[in-house]
Design a protein around this motif. Structure first.
Motif, PDB file in Angstrom:
ATOM      1  N   ALA A 146      -4.815  11.966   3.873  1.00 41.84           N
ATOM      2  CA  ALA A 146      -5.444  11.016   2.956  1.00 41.84           C
ATOM      3  C   ALA A 146      -4.445  10.538   1.909  1.00 41.84           C
ATOM      4  O   ALA A 146      -4.346   9.334   1.623  1.00 41.84           O
ATOM      5  N   PHE A 147      -3.698  11.456   1.322  1.00 42.54           N
ATOM      6  CA  PHE A 147      -2.694  11.060   0.333  1.00 42.54           C
ATOM      7  C   PHE A 147      -1.595  10.209   0.977  1.00 42.54           C
ATOM      8  O   PHE A 147      -1.071   9.282   0.355  1.00 42.54           O
TER       9      PHE A 147
ATOM     10  N   TYR B 281     -11.432   4.288  -6.022  1.00 39.70           N
ATOM     11  CA  TYR B 281     -10.166   3.593  -5.819  1.00 39.70           C
ATOM     12  C   TYR B 281      -9.718   3.709  -4.362  1.00 39.70           C
ATOM     13  O   TYR B 281      -9.278   2.727  -3.744  1.00 39.70           O
ATOM     14  N   TYR B 282      -9.809   4.916  -3.837  1.00 44.59           N
ATOM     15  CA  TYR B 282      -9.358   5.165  -2.473  1.00 44.59           C
ATOM     16  C   TYR B 282     -10.123   4.281  -1.486  1.00 44.59           C
ATOM     17  O   TYR B 282      -9.538   3.690  -0.572  1.00 44.59           O
ATOM     18  N   THR B 283     -11.433   4.181  -1.684  1.00 43.94           N
ATOM     19  CA  THR B 283     -12.272   3.396  -0.784  1.00 43.94           C
ATOM     20  C   THR B 283     -11.866   1.931  -0.773  1.00 43.94           C
ATOM     21  O   THR B 283     -11.862   1.272   0.271  1.00 43.94           O
TER      22      THR B 283
ATOM     23  N   TYR C 157      -2.028  17.187  -3.714  1.00 44.06           N
ATOM     24  CA  TYR C 157      -1.171  16.063  -4.099  1.00 44.06           C
ATOM     25  C   TYR C 157       0.300  16.465  -3.973  1.00 44.06           C
ATOM     26  O   TYR C 157       1.117  15.741  -3.405  1.00 44.06           O
TER      27      TYR C 157
ATOM     28  N   LEU D  68      -2.945   6.625   1.514  1.00 42.69           N
ATOM     29  CA  LEU D  68      -2.991   5.929   0.233  1.00 42.69           C
ATOM     30  C   LEU D  68      -1.587   5.541  -0.215  1.00 42.69           C
ATOM     31  O   LEU D  68      -1.360   4.430  -0.717  1.00 42.69           O
TER      32      LEU D  68
ATOM     33  N   TYR E 293      -4.014  10.822 -11.019  1.00 42.50           N
ATOM     34  CA  TYR E 293      -3.317  10.068  -9.982  1.00 42.50           C
ATOM     35  C   TYR E 293      -2.644   8.862 -10.633  1.00 42.50           C
ATOM     36  O   TYR E 293      -3.294   8.109 -11.360  1.00 42.50           O
TER      37      TYR E 293
ATOM     38  N   PHE F  74     -14.623  10.750  -0.568  1.00 41.61           N
ATOM     39  CA  PHE F  74     -14.660   9.306  -0.324  1.00 41.61           C
ATOM     40  C   PHE F  74     -15.289   9.071   1.055  1.00 41.61           C
ATOM     41  O   PHE F  74     -15.270   9.941   1.921  1.00 41.61           O
TER      42      PHE F  74
ATOM     43  N   PHE G 257     -11.412   8.599  -8.374  1.00 44.81           N
ATOM     44  CA  PHE G 257     -10.389   8.554  -7.328  1.00 44.81           C
ATOM     45  C   PHE G 257     -10.996   8.084  -6.014  1.00 44.81           C
ATOM     46  O   PHE G 257     -10.411   7.250  -5.307  1.00 44.81           O
ATOM     47  N   ALA G 258     -12.183   8.614  -5.661  1.00 43.05           N
ATOM     48  CA  ALA G 258     -12.841   8.232  -4.416  1.00 43.05           C
ATOM     49  C   ALA G 258     -13.120   6.733  -4.377  1.00 43.05           C
ATOM     50  O   ALA G 258     -12.994   6.089  -3.331  1.00 43.05           O
TER      51      ALA G 258
ATOM     52  N   THR H 268     -11.092   4.189   6.747  1.00 43.94           N
ATOM     53  CA  THR H 268     -10.961   5.643   6.683  1.00 43.94           C
ATOM     54  C   THR H 268     -12.221   6.309   7.219  1.00 43.94           C
ATOM     55  O   THR H 268     -13.336   5.878   6.913  1.00 43.94           O
TER      56      THR H 268
END
Length: 286
Positions: free
Chosen positions: A114-115, A147-149, A73, A118, A60, A183, A144-145, A155
């Protein structure tokens, strides 16, 4: 669209098998809502089988060690969907002001949601983004999870009982950094029985994304649990492109014709007929 009836029934000229979702403004929520369609039911079995073998195969951008599922993605970033969403969001904000943004989707649509959430946060700098998915598969690794959080904390992933899709691609506990990882925050729907009565319970899971007492506590082996959430069927009875799922509160004010189309008792666009004819900010398609 000046008349949203066809949009609500998924029968408009552009609501065909190629339409992936829609964007609109929900005045009762005071929010822009971006909704992604889930996997079509005639292909869901093959899609589920394929997910068993999917590997992390792309980094990512801008996130060290973060890897994601290339197919999910690309479905959002490498198609016409992303520019259409960005354009529609900008037009809706120009007309309605700085509203919150809610992104939602079911199944593969949840992965794309989700994408999208973000992307809106990182690349467009929008801070008031909420993501809520239903039956979403895993889309990236633990890095990734994490960073996403941090970036999209508002979410929720809703999972349902033995739904197979949230268990895919598989999580391998002995390769925690290399395997797919959800996540947070998960909300697990499950059933408890008291005699002949069955109750649906909602459990708010921990912040790990892989709470062993939630959906991971049961075997993910049910396609039927994937297709019904909160008593609402997320697909169609026939093998055709899915029609939009109607909220029961909306369904009370309409009827179904012989073709299965939903007919509302009043024009749902009555309050927005003042919109300029070239504006579809309340019903942009992508």
């Amino acid at each position: 669209m000046s008349d949203l009836t066809e949009l609500f029934t998924w029968t408009c000229s552009r609501c065909d098998g190629l339409t992936k979702g829609f964007l609109g403004v929900a005045k009762d929520l005071n929010a822009i809502v971006i909704a992604f369609r889930g996997t079509q039911e005639h292909s869901i079995q093959n899609w589920i089988e394929d997910l068993f073998w999917k590997q992390l195969d792309i980094n990512y951008p801008g996130m060290s060690d973060a890897m994601v599922h290339h197919g999910f993605y690309s479905a959002y970033h490498n198609t016409t969907i992303r520019p259409a969403i960005i354009n529609a969001v900008e037009r809706a904000k120009d007309f309605y002001g700085d509203l919150n943004i809610m992104v939602t989707g079911h199944s593969m649509g949840g992965a794309m949601a989700a994408f999208c959430g973000l992307d809106l946060t990182v690349n467009l700098g929008i801070q008031n983004v909420q993501v809520m998915t239903f039956g979403q598969p895993r889309i990236g690794n633990a890095a990734f999870a994490s960073y996403y959080t941090q970036l999209v904390p508002n979410t929720f992933r809703v999972t349902n009982y033995h739904d197979i899709v949230p268990h895919l691609p598989p999580y391998y506990s002995y390769f925690p950094q290399k395997t797919y990882h959800h996540f947070p925050r998960e909300v697990w729907l499950y059933h408890i029985g008291l005699g002949s009565l069955i109750y649906e319970v909602e459990k708010i899971c921990d912040g790990s994304g892989e709470d062993p007492s939630c959906s991971r506590s049961v075997t993910g082996n049910s396609v039927s649990d994937h297709l019904v959430y909160f008593g609402v069927r997320m697909g169609c009875n026939e093998w055709t492109p899915c029609r939009i799922v109607m909220d029961p509160r909306v369904a009370e004010y309409g009827k179904t014709d012989l073709k299965g189309n939903f007919i509302l008792s009043r024009p749902p666009a009555a309050s927005i007929l003042k919109l300029r004819t070239d504006s579809d900010a309340a019903g942009n398609h992508f």
